[in-house]
Scaffold this active site. Structure first.
Site, mmCIF file in Angstrom:
data_model
loop_
_atom_site.group_PDB
_atom_site.id
_atom_site.type_symbol
_atom_site.label_atom_id
_atom_site.label_comp_id
_atom_site.label_asym_id
_atom_site.label_seq_id
_atom_site.Cartn_x
_atom_site.Cartn_y
_atom_site.Cartn_z
ATOM 1 N N ASP A 138 46.848 34.913 52.561
ATOM 2 C CA ASP A 138 46.317 35.649 51.101
ATOM 3 C C ASP A 138 46.159 36.578 50.496
ATOM 4 O O ASP A 138 45.405 37.275 49.759
ATOM 5 C CB ASP A 138 45.184 34.394 50.541
ATOM 6 C CG ASP A 138 44.777 34.526 48.907
ATOM 7 O OD1 ASP A 138 46.134 35.278 47.949
ATOM 8 O OD2 ASP A 138 43.812 34.451 47.732
ATOM 9 N N GLY B 63 38.647 36.367 38.240
ATOM 10 C CA GLY B 63 39.282 37.992 37.985
ATOM 11 C C GLY B 63 38.788 38.644 38.930
ATOM 12 O O GLY B 63 39.950 40.524 39.229
ATOM 13 N N SER C 210 39.260 38.274 41.836
ATOM 14 C CA SER C 210 40.452 38.939 42.718
ATOM 15 C C SER C 210 41.013 39.289 43.286
ATOM 16 O O SER C 210 42.531 40.082 41.973
ATOM 17 C CB SER C 210 41.342 37.226 42.913
ATOM 18 O OG SER C 210 40.652 35.858 42.843
ATOM 19 N N HIS D 190 47.350 34.717 45.942
ATOM 20 C CA HIS D 190 47.205 33.706 44.735
ATOM 21 C C HIS D 190 47.172 35.156 43.235
ATOM 22 O O HIS D 190 47.660 34.207 42.472
ATOM 23 C CB HIS D 190 46.142 32.868 45.353
ATOM 24 C CG HIS D 190 45.050 33.500 44.592
ATOM 25 N ND1 HIS D 190 43.959 34.546 45.764
ATOM 26 C CD2 HIS D 190 44.616 33.711 43.371
ATOM 27 C CE1 HIS D 190 43.055 34.750 44.821
ATOM 28 N NE2 HIS D 190 43.460 34.311 43.866
#
Length: 477
Positions: free
Chosen positions: A157, A229, A231, A127
């Site tokens: 993901d 952030g 991620s 993502h």
């Protein structure tokens, strides 16, 4: 058409969708003002921790972080989005307002982890880079590089990119299966656009699943703060080895409520498996049992002689599947798979989706109230179907599986990926993006079930579809 019932969703603060770069300015609207100190005033001595206790130096994460932090990078993505405005089609409007932009650029920030210094491989979340037109990777030493996309898997993901850089520092992937509740972990990333931020905590749970709105799930849960952030950043053990990829923070109150100690990370072993498949095939090829299942009700559990209402009730075994080869039958109830407890139908589906083709599952089942153990080998999961292969009336259509996050939200069926112009499917009203929920050919939950339902073609083909938030029926001609 009638309205689609609203699905219950959970807010996932932290990571999904990255973090909009413009948001950082709102946090800095009220900078602190320095206050002058009167010359005559005497400041108290600053408090500090002792250098040692009982002769032993205090432990510190600093030596480990000095080696680990250079492997964590900041990722900035840009996406060009065309602004849809009917006035742009008017030549008079364009002459009067020539400066009005016809497109805008969306920027977002995330994190990544270098896993191969020689090849420049960087692991991050799908993502973080999804639909990006440009991906820039900034290293801890300030160097910045344009990244090459190598592949990603939306359902777990996980994404892999490459940067043309030398002198990189990579991080070693740990065996995340050895992680235990209570182990200390450290999260490294770039929350809110700040570079190289470290938070620490413990492993709160392993194998976490059942969270709506996410894909296949086998998360590490931690109370180390994971914020927007972060991620794609690193979750490491005290040896500086990568145990997980930070992906989300669960917060029912939304991201503005702050971190509440419910961070989620993708296990390193799962990320490693996805990377291996992306490098080998360019995509992830999953295994499947080839069954359709449903949840148990108290009445069904009682009728089947079960002591508790849990497990996945098999309602259909597809011919030629791994389940058929293993001897599974409709009416069987799967209670565990490879030792993992199966609470419901979604739990079994989740375990299937995390396995590669050729994997073997040891299934503990109940048949006629009696325990039985069967071993099944997973076959390759069907990834797409052409309409012509099912029925001429579906000519021109192409079907794919629903995104796993959509299934986790409670929807089942298949997605219309493409409808050719002028085809029979388009003439009957089928459109790209429609979700097939049912048909007069028979019931189905996925592509394999859809194909099996067309073994006998119905005289009249009617499709129940979901378009946007509305359901309706299409008669295919």
């Amino acid at each position: 058409m009638r309205p689609l019932p609203t699905l219950l969703t959970l807010s996932l603060a932290a990571a999904f969708g990255g973090f909009a770069a413009s948001g950082i300015h709102a946090l800095l609207d009220n900078p602190a003002q320095a206050a002058s100190v009167p010359a005559a005033s005497v400041l108290p001595a600053a408090a500090s921790l002792p250098a040692s206790v009982a002769g032993q130096p205090l432990p510190s994460l600093a030596p480990m972080l000095e080696k680990t932090m250079p492997a964590v990078v900041s990722i900035n993505t840009k996406q060009v989005v065309r602004v849809r405005n009917p006035f742009f089609d008017d030549p008079v409007f364009r002459r009067l307002f020539p400066q009005v932009p016809a497109e805008r650029i969306n920027e977002s920030l995330g994190s990544g982890v270098i896993i191969d210094a020689a090849k420049g491989y960087v692991l991050t979340n799908h993502h973080v880079i999804d639909n990006a037109d440009d991906v820039q990777v900034t290293l801890a030493d300030g160097r910045s590089f344009s990244a090459e996309f190598l592949g990603s898997d939306a359902d777990t993901d996980v994404a892999l990119i490459r940067i043309p850089a030398e002198g990189l520092t990579a991080i070693t992937l740990a065996n995340s299966d050895q992680l235990k509740v209570g182990d200390f972990v450290v999260a490294i990333g770039n929350p809110f656009g700040f570079s190289q931020t470290v938070t620490s905590g413990i492993v709160s749970a392993v194998g976490r699943s059942g969270i709506r709105g996410l894909g296949y799930q086998n998360f590490i849960q931690t109370d180390a703060s994971i914020n927007p952030g972060n991620s794609g950043g690193a979750l490491v053990n005290l040896s500086g080895q990568l145990v997980g990829i930070n992906t989300a923070s669960f917060n029912p109150q939304g991201s503005m409520a702050g971190n509440i100690g419910l961070g989620l990370a993708i296990p390193a072993n799962l990320a490693r498996s996805v990377v291996e498949q992306l490098l080998a095939h360019g995509e992830v090829i999953r295994g499947t049992l080839g069954v359709e299942t449903q949840n148990l009700t108290p009445q069904l559990a009682n009728a089947l002689g079960l002591e508790e209402t849990r497990g996945a009730l098999i309602t259909r075994v597809l011919p030629g599947s791994g389940a058929a080869d293993a001897g599974l039958q409709p009416g069987d109830v799967v209670l565990s798979a490879n030792g993992q407890r199966i609470a419901n139908a979604a739990a079994l589906h989740n375990i299937e989706g995390l396995q590669a083709v050729g994997s073997r599952l040891s299934l503990e089942i109940r048949r006629d109230g009696k325990p039985l153990t069967l071993r099944a080998t997973l076959h390759e999961q069907l990834r797409q179907l052409s309409g012509e292969s099912l029925d001429p009336r579906l000519g021109g259509a192409r079907f794919i599986e629903l995104p796993e996050a959509t299934r986790q939200a409670g929807l089942s069926g298949v997605l219309v990926a493409e409808v050719a112009r002028g085809s029979r499917a388009e003439t009957s009203g089928l459109a790209r993006g429609d979700v097939l929920l049912a048909s007069s050919a028979g019931e189905f939950n996925d592509l394999a079930g859809l194909r099996a339902s067309f073994k006998r073609k119905p005289p009249q083909l009617v499709l129940r579809i979901l378009r946007g938030n509305r359901r309706g029926d299409l008669v295919m001609r």
